[in-house]
Design an enzyme around this catalytic site. Structure first.
Site, PDB file in Angstrom:
ATOM      1  CD  GLU A   1     -17.110  -0.260  25.864  1.00  0.00           C
ATOM      2  OE1 GLU A   1     -17.673  -1.095  26.596  1.00  0.00           O
ATOM      3  OE2 GLU A   1     -16.659   0.818  26.294  1.00  0.00           O
TER       4      GLU A   1
ATOM      5  CG  HIS B   1     -16.734  -1.590  29.933  1.00  0.00           C
ATOM      6  ND1 HIS B   1     -17.781  -1.168  29.148  1.00  0.00           N
ATOM      7  CD2 HIS B   1     -17.157  -1.419  31.209  1.00  0.00           C
ATOM      8  CE1 HIS B   1     -18.785  -0.780  29.911  1.00  0.00           C
ATOM      9  NE2 HIS B   1     -18.424  -0.927  31.169  1.00  0.00           N
TER      10      HIS B   1
END
Length: 333
Positions: A268, A291
């Site tokens: 990420e 997420h």
């Protein structure tokens, strides 16, 4: 009236919160992001264009750098719809007299529920079983109970404590790495405070609930994974970067770790880990989500409102709730 333009660069911003902001005299501008793109994908120049002249910003995962803040002199409040703040340069905010807030308390229940889901799905091998069924293989795979197991929780903040409440019905022994805040929570819930090393060696399930800082980065590395019980299950619904995903991939492939439930990934924030993430999510013993732990209708509505209330407080010259403030440059001025 002074500037009350508020830009929202998050999707799923509900009408009730927009009405709250408008009733407080704010002009709300919602960024129109391309399909599949989040504000974390926006460049410096794109963010400057969106935020020029704004007094408030309700932000998701964009990098709020010193350079960006310098280019937005009108911006008074950066309010995260979430609880992580590692992508915001807090020192710059203080230097420029800005306030940075998080939506503390808004998504605790959602993330704790998600964590429980990952634990149970990993232990009962839901993904592997369903993949087999799709191909016509209905043989039964042996899973593992959560009932009466030892669960290690790294971090007894709001989400860690919410997880403790949810674990009560499973008759587990809870170990935790944290400090006793003297409010009776540890004693009332029969939690044993231990060192990280002790937690790693004794726990059947381990769940991470700490922020990503220089001290916590890769706290679960190859050495830590090797110290875990053979056959243990690791869950990370906190922050990518707490776990060295390359080492986790090796531990899962070797069979030392039985399974993992992952909502966050190093990739990420570090594109070099993209191939590692791809390998992880393709493993049959990994339950993965993008997420999404806080992304329930109810959780997003709550965090939207907390973020909005922080914005209004600052624009009114007031103080947001103390648990929401992570940097306040007004005090330094």
């Amino acid at each position: 009236m002074h500037n009350r333009r508020v830009v929202v660069t998050q999707r799923f911003f509900d009408d009730k919160t927009i009405t709250f902001l408008e009733n407080a005299g704010c002009t709300v501008v919602q960024a129109e992001l391309p399909a599949g793109q989040a504000d974390g994908n926006l460049s410096h120049d794109e963010l400057v264009t969106l935020l020029q002249g704004a007094a408030g910003w309700i932000v998701g995962h964009a990098r709020v750098t010193r350079e960006l803040q310098a280019d937005l002199p009108d911006l008074q409040i950066i309010s995260r719809r979430g609880v992580g703040y590692e992508r915001v340069d807090l020192e710059a905010a203080k230097d420029f007299g800005k306030v940075v807030c998080i939506a503390a308390g808004g998504n605790d229940a959602s993330v704790a529920d998600h964590t429980m889901s990952l634990m149970l799905a990993a232990g009962h091998r839901f993904r592997e079983t369903q993949q087999n069924m799709i191909t016509g293989n209905w043989s039964i795979l042996m899973g593992s109970d959560l009932y009466q197991k030892t669960v290690g929780i790294v971090g007894l903040g709001r989400i860690g404590r919410s997880l403790v409440q949810r674990l009560k019905g499973f008759d587990v022994q809870i170990l935790a790495v944290d400090e006793d805040r003297g409010d009776g929570f540890v004693q009332q819930n029969g939690i044993e405070l231990v060192s990280l090393d002790d937690l790693l060696t004794r726990s059947d399930y381990i769940s991470l609930h700490v922020p990503l800082t220089p001290e916590t980065k890769f706290m679960i590395d190859a050495s830590a994974l090797l110290r875990m019980k053979r056959g243990a299950i690791l869950v990370n619904a906190a922050r990518g970067g707490l776990v060295d995903d390359k080492a986790l991939l090796d531990a899962l492939k070797s069979g030392h770790i039985a399974a993992a439930g992952l909502d966050v990934f190093v990739s990420e924030s570090d594109p070099e880990y993209k191939s590692v993430t791809q390998e992880l999510i393709e493993l049959p013993n990994v339950i993965a989500t993008p997420h999404a732990g806080a992304s329930t209708r109810e959780g997003l509505d709550r965090t939207n409102m907390v973020a909005a209330r922080c914005v209004v407080a600052v624009l009114n010259g007031e103080n947001p709730p103390a648990q929401c403030v992570v940097a306040d440059g007004r005090r330094a001025g």
